[in-house]
Design an enzyme around this catalytic site. Sequence first.
Site, mmCIF file in Angstrom:
data_model
loop_
_atom_site.group_PDB
_atom_site.id
_atom_site.type_symbol
_atom_site.label_atom_id
_atom_site.label_comp_id
_atom_site.label_asym_id
_atom_site.label_seq_id
_atom_site.Cartn_x
_atom_site.Cartn_y
_atom_site.Cartn_z
ATOM 1 N N CYS A 128 0.811 -1.245 -0.109
ATOM 2 C CA CYS A 128 0.082 -0.060 0.014
ATOM 3 C C CYS A 128 0.820 1.310 0.204
ATOM 4 O O CYS A 128 0.803 2.167 -0.649
ATOM 5 C CB CYS A 128 -1.149 -0.046 1.103
ATOM 6 S SG CYS A 128 -0.139 -0.455 2.759
ATOM 7 N N HIS A 159 -3.036 6.462 4.524
ATOM 8 C CA HIS A 159 -1.589 6.310 4.884
ATOM 9 C C HIS A 159 -0.892 7.848 4.454
ATOM 10 O O HIS A 159 -1.296 8.529 3.285
ATOM 11 C CB HIS A 159 -0.726 5.402 4.007
ATOM 12 C CG HIS A 159 -0.812 3.959 4.526
ATOM 13 N ND1 HIS A 159 -1.736 3.666 5.715
ATOM 14 C CD2 HIS A 159 -0.298 2.860 4.208
ATOM 15 C CE1 HIS A 159 -1.460 2.318 5.808
ATOM 16 N NE2 HIS A 159 -0.644 1.727 5.000
#
Length: 343
Positions: A138, A250
């Site tokens: 990710c 994130h």
Amino acid sequence: MDEFLPQKDGYRVAVVGATGAVGQTMLEILAERNFPVSEIIPLASSRSAGSTIEFRKREYTVQDLATFDPKGVDIALFSAGGSTSLEYAPRFAEAGCYVVDNSSAWRMHEDVALVVPEVNPHALELARQNRIIANPNCSTIQMVVALKPLHDLVPIKRVVVSTYQAVSGAGGKAIDELARQTGQLLNGQSAEVKVFPARIAFNVIPQIDVFMDDGYTKEEHKMIDETRKIMEADIAVTATTVRVPVFYGHSESVNVTFESELTAEQARLALADAAGICVVDDPSGEDYPMPSEAAGTDPVWVGRIRNDYSFQNSLHLWIVADNVRKGAALNAVQIAEILISRT
Ligand code: A2P
């Protein structure tokens, strides 16, 4: 590019790990993007076989991966952990199915394509032989989406990244852990630590995944190795990956050194034009990307674009994305879209 799968009105699509955080989002994104599905097949372990999941407002029974026959499945989106992928992805591929695997099991295998559609769609050609395609980590995905348009203007020499990663990257149990610990601490109880190596509520943990012999974590090695596989092997990359008490999204502080000068304004314009990116960069309005706003959205958000005065030909970037969507489920569905496209 010749087509990967024959044109059909609908495809048989299996979601392996359909009860998990990423699997659930894969189902949502397949529906949102009107992916032509003739049959959806939710799979998980025997623990949740027999339970139901929802797809396009209908309920489907989850089947046990261990006893499922993959014959006739066109595409399988895997997000059930590395050991599950290692064992089952080859079985699905041998049965003629294209596997898009979200785990780290196959990413660095030299015969396996590691693909971010905005960055290296041509790498999919490799998948014609073994039918397994790896979805990158990710943190890697959102970073390379933002680096690629800059690298196309002026080649990148070096990248230094520090991440601020949401708990959802570690799955459903990790999401529950942040919620539970937050409640416990606010109620004067001690926090129960089950998933992470330390308390995550009201804390920051500079460890994601296990430590390697060289003192880096496995997550840091993933970012380094995957970025070079996807972009260019001779880009120097170093990373510090950190877990923060955020549910979704994130963030990354990225310092990039180019072979020659690229101004912050040139970078801003190139990023604003690039597919899959939104620039939010207005210091006068105190406007910049944040996980609270990126969560639930598809783009990679970039801001705080500025010159690094401490070193020549270098820029700072702040990159934020929904780790479960672009960092996992969306990227996998975008790969599946290429597999069914006529190009
Ligand atoms: P299950 O519900 O049966 O445990 P998350 O990343 O959110 O923790 O989710 C992990 C997903 O992977 C879940 O859907 C989980 O299913 C699935 N899974 C874990 N281990 C296996 C396995 N051995 N076989 C099939 N699915 C698995």
